[in-house]
Design an enzyme around this catalytic site. Sequence first.
Site, short mmCIF file in Angstrom:
data_model
loop_
_atom_site.label_atom_id
_atom_site.label_comp_id
_atom_site.label_asym_id
_atom_site.label_seq_id
_atom_site.Cartn_x
_atom_site.Cartn_y
_atom_site.Cartn_z
N ARG A 1 0.80 -1.22 0.00
CA ARG A 1 0.00 0.00 0.00
C ARG A 1 0.83 1.27 0.00
O ARG A 1 0.57 2.19 -0.77
CB ARG A 1 -0.92 0.04 1.24
CG ARG A 1 -2.25 -0.61 1.01
CD ARG A 1 -2.70 -1.27 2.29
NE ARG A 1 -1.76 -2.32 2.64
CZ ARG A 1 -1.88 -3.56 2.23
NH1 ARG A 1 -2.91 -3.94 1.56
NH2 ARG A 1 -0.97 -4.49 2.53
N THR A 2 1.81 1.34 0.88
CA THR A 2 2.51 2.63 1.01
C THR A 2 3.24 2.98 -0.28
O THR A 2 3.10 4.07 -0.81
CB THR A 2 3.48 2.59 2.22
OG1 THR A 2 2.73 2.20 3.36
CG2 THR A 2 4.10 3.94 2.47
N LYS B 1 26.16 -2.97 -2.65
CA LYS B 1 27.63 -2.84 -2.78
C LYS B 1 28.22 -2.18 -1.54
O LYS B 1 29.41 -1.89 -1.50
CB LYS B 1 27.97 -1.97 -4.00
CG LYS B 1 27.48 -2.51 -5.32
CD LYS B 1 27.92 -1.54 -6.42
CE LYS B 1 27.26 -1.90 -7.73
NZ LYS B 1 27.40 -0.79 -8.70
N ARG C 1 11.31 4.00 3.00
CA ARG C 1 10.98 3.05 4.09
C ARG C 1 12.25 2.28 4.40
O ARG C 1 12.95 1.83 3.49
CB ARG C 1 9.88 2.08 3.66
CG ARG C 1 9.73 0.93 4.64
CD ARG C 1 8.52 0.10 4.38
NE ARG C 1 7.31 0.83 4.73
CZ ARG C 1 6.10 0.30 4.69
NH1 ARG C 1 5.94 -0.96 4.32
NH2 ARG C 1 5.04 1.02 5.02
N HIS D 1 5.31 6.02 11.37
CA HIS D 1 4.80 5.86 10.00
C HIS D 1 3.82 7.01 9.77
O HIS D 1 2.60 6.82 9.72
CB HIS D 1 4.11 4.50 9.89
CG HIS D 1 3.79 4.06 8.49
ND1 HIS D 1 3.83 4.92 7.41
CD2 HIS D 1 3.43 2.84 8.02
CE1 HIS D 1 3.50 4.23 6.32
NE2 HIS D 1 3.26 2.97 6.67
#
Length: 319
Positions: free
Chosen positions: A55-56, A84, A105, A133
């Site tokens: 969703r986000t 890396k 995120r 959040h």
Amino acid sequence: MLLKGRNLVKSEDFSVEEIDQILSLSQNIIENPSKYSRVCEGKLLATLFYEPSTRTRLSFESAMCRLGGSVVGFSEPNSSSVSKGESLGDTIRTVSCYADAIVMRHPVAGSAEEATKYTEVPFINAGDGGNQHPTQTLTDLLTIKSLKGSLENHTIGLCGDLKNGRTVHSLVKSMSRYKGIKFIFISPDELKMPKYIKDAIQEQGHAYYETDNLDEVLGSLDILYMTRVQRERFENQEQYEKLKNYYILNKSKMQNARKDMLVMHPLPRVNEIDVDVDDDKRAVYFKQAKYGMFVRMALIMKLLGIKEVQNDLEEVAID
Ligand code: NCD
């Protein structure tokens, strides 16, 4: 303060008035989506997802596309130079050279704050570990305001993994700024709301009640906010197995809830809401996901300083 150029790391970063501006722009977009379909033409949003998301990430990307802008990014850190050994700071500095705003995120609590030291463009926290959040909170506030008419005078029950759930941390901090809010924290002992959040709401003059018994409080709630037990935050998987099905809301339990109670959930759901609740008109979690896209459209516009569309001919600056 102007919202243009700001970062959003935690739900308290914006004042109640600024949140109001975002919610009212969201409602305007919901009513007139076609008027907003080109306002971000030529703008680029970067979505950097170091942790899984449906969703986000997709609501941010849909939001930018529906504003006429474009999106770059990764949903799998192993496909970027992170694999890396590149540092977070170097990644953010680099992406700042390309994009007009960054959404990130990350599994580490505090990484969003860290990223703001390096960004040259508005930075949005899309979840940092078990911490916060804030854009889920904007989603939740728009859902409550749209469906209940106001953000004041509600008894809200938050149920499930209150220890590790970042959505409930952000939501409680934000809701505690409104009048007449009663919090009921429903969780097993092992998953209780952290003390720093409880202290913060007491400082705002709110009372809270804690219980592990959902049935005991269900009938007194205006809003029930269910959450999943956050498996990825457990060091001990046996403990997760023991707690994962602690609460299961189903049709028969819903008989004891108020006729106008909202059942919310940030999703993804695992077992904590039985699918037999989905047809109940009080179950609004999929509507909530849709509000998430509209509120992110409004947020992107505000942080980029895009003018609000007043009517077909005229544009008026909002900041
Ligand atoms: C939440 C999250 O990532 O914290 N999901 C979401 O963004 N809607 C909730 C969760 O994962 O349980």
